[in-house]
Design an enzyme around this catalytic site. Sequence first.
Site, PDB file in Angstrom:
ATOM      1  N   LYS A  60      55.855  54.774  29.030  1.00  0.00           N
ATOM      2  CA  LYS A  60      54.677  55.281  28.290  1.00  0.00           C
ATOM      3  C   LYS A  60      54.664  54.718  26.868  1.00  0.00           C
ATOM      4  CE  LYS A  60      54.118  59.432  31.072  1.00  0.00           C
ATOM      5  NZ  LYS A  60      55.382  59.431  31.828  1.00  0.00           N
ATOM      6  N   SER A 115      49.352  65.229  33.912  1.00  0.00           N
ATOM      7  CA  SER A 115      49.213  66.204  35.004  1.00  0.00           C
ATOM      8  C   SER A 115      49.680  67.614  34.658  1.00  0.00           C
ATOM      9  CB  SER A 115      50.030  65.713  36.200  1.00  0.00           C
ATOM     10  OG  SER A 115      51.392  65.584  35.833  1.00  0.00           O
TER      11      SER A 115
HETATM   12  O1  3DU Z   1      56.854  65.997  39.205  1.00  0.00           O
HETATM   13  P1  3DU Z   1      57.636  64.934  39.917  1.00  0.00           P
HETATM   14  O2  3DU Z   1      59.086  65.239  40.054  1.00  0.00           O
HETATM   15  O3  3DU Z   1      56.985  64.566  41.241  1.00  0.00           O
HETATM   16  O4  3DU Z   1      57.597  63.605  39.011  1.00  0.00           O
HETATM   17  C1  3DU Z   1      56.421  63.055  38.518  1.00  0.00           C
HETATM   18  C2  3DU Z   1      56.723  61.786  37.772  1.00  0.00           C
HETATM   19  O5  3DU Z   1      55.546  61.239  37.218  1.00  0.00           O
HETATM   20  C3  3DU Z   1      57.685  61.944  36.592  1.00  0.00           C
HETATM   21  O6  3DU Z   1      58.412  60.732  36.478  1.00  0.00           O
HETATM   22  C4  3DU Z   1      56.778  62.122  35.416  1.00  0.00           C
HETATM   23  O7  3DU Z   1      57.377  61.692  34.212  1.00  0.00           O
HETATM   24  C5  3DU Z   1      55.635  61.199  35.787  1.00  0.00           C
HETATM   25  N1  3DU Z   1      54.341  61.570  35.228  1.00  0.00           N
HETATM   26  C6  3DU Z   1      53.768  62.775  35.462  1.00  0.00           C
HETATM   27  O8  3DU Z   1      54.332  63.603  36.167  1.00  0.00           O
HETATM   28  C7  3DU Z   1      52.509  63.061  34.908  1.00  0.00           C
HETATM   29  C8  3DU Z   1      51.873  62.151  34.138  1.00  0.00           C
HETATM   30  O9  3DU Z   1      50.690  62.438  33.672  1.00  0.00           O
HETATM   31  C9  3DU Z   1      52.463  60.934  33.917  1.00  0.00           C
HETATM   32  C10 3DU Z   1      53.699  60.666  34.477  1.00  0.00           C
END
Ligand code: 3DU
Length: 211
Positions: A60, A115
């Site tokens: 990022k 998100s």
């Molecule tokens: O929540 P999870 O464990 O499925 O991981 C989501 C990944 O995507 C994690 O590496 C996080 O840093 C990245 N991410 C987001 O979750 C949301 C965003 O807006 C951008 C990146």
Amino acid sequence: MTELILALDVTGREEALAIARVCAPHLDRIKIGYPLVLSAGLAIARDLAALGRPLLADFKVADIPNTNRLITEAVFDAGFGGIICQGFPGRDSVQACVDVAHARGGECYVVAEMSHPGAPEFFHGGVAERLAALAVACNVDGIIAPATRPERVKALREIVGKRRIFSPGVGAQGGDADAVAALADGIIVGRAIYEARDPATAAKKYAAVRG
Ligand code: 3DU
């Protein structure tokens, strides 16, 4: 086809390699970022890239153009095939990442909207739309948009057209794989795969979106 992208945020080298190896047949890309690189070292990138799936650097990046350029060069030197940067530093900063990525035969993605629950504080009210438009103006390969808010993915699609949308937030953050797969070019899944008792089986389940 919708891609399945593993967000490999484990913090041990051997664990990361073991999970990536068994999941790779079900994946289109692997995304790593600060958690793994800061704990295992940058050399992990080469080892993961050797599995034959494009490796996305989720750093990022958000600095002045010259620093963005230096970071992006280092990322591609390390074996990555793509980089994620922030759009809010402005057009020249994003362009620096895109130019280096494309000169190296790689890709650049811009975060249009995040998100997590706190994301609307700054991303809503027209900002995400502006970031998506900026990304298009800089000729990025795609944007990042939230699987936790499919309606936002839909809205941002209007702006980016055929450029890719990769969408994180599936699984652990509550996003639904099928709902988002219908709107995005790739779903990004982390914990729901790497924290599963059997990551390969979990990856295979999410790989249903690949059609
Ligand atoms: O929540 P999870 O464990 O499925 O991981 C989501 C990944 O995507 C994690 O590496 C996080 O840093 C990245 N991410 C987001 O979750 C949301 C965003 O807006 C951008 C990146």
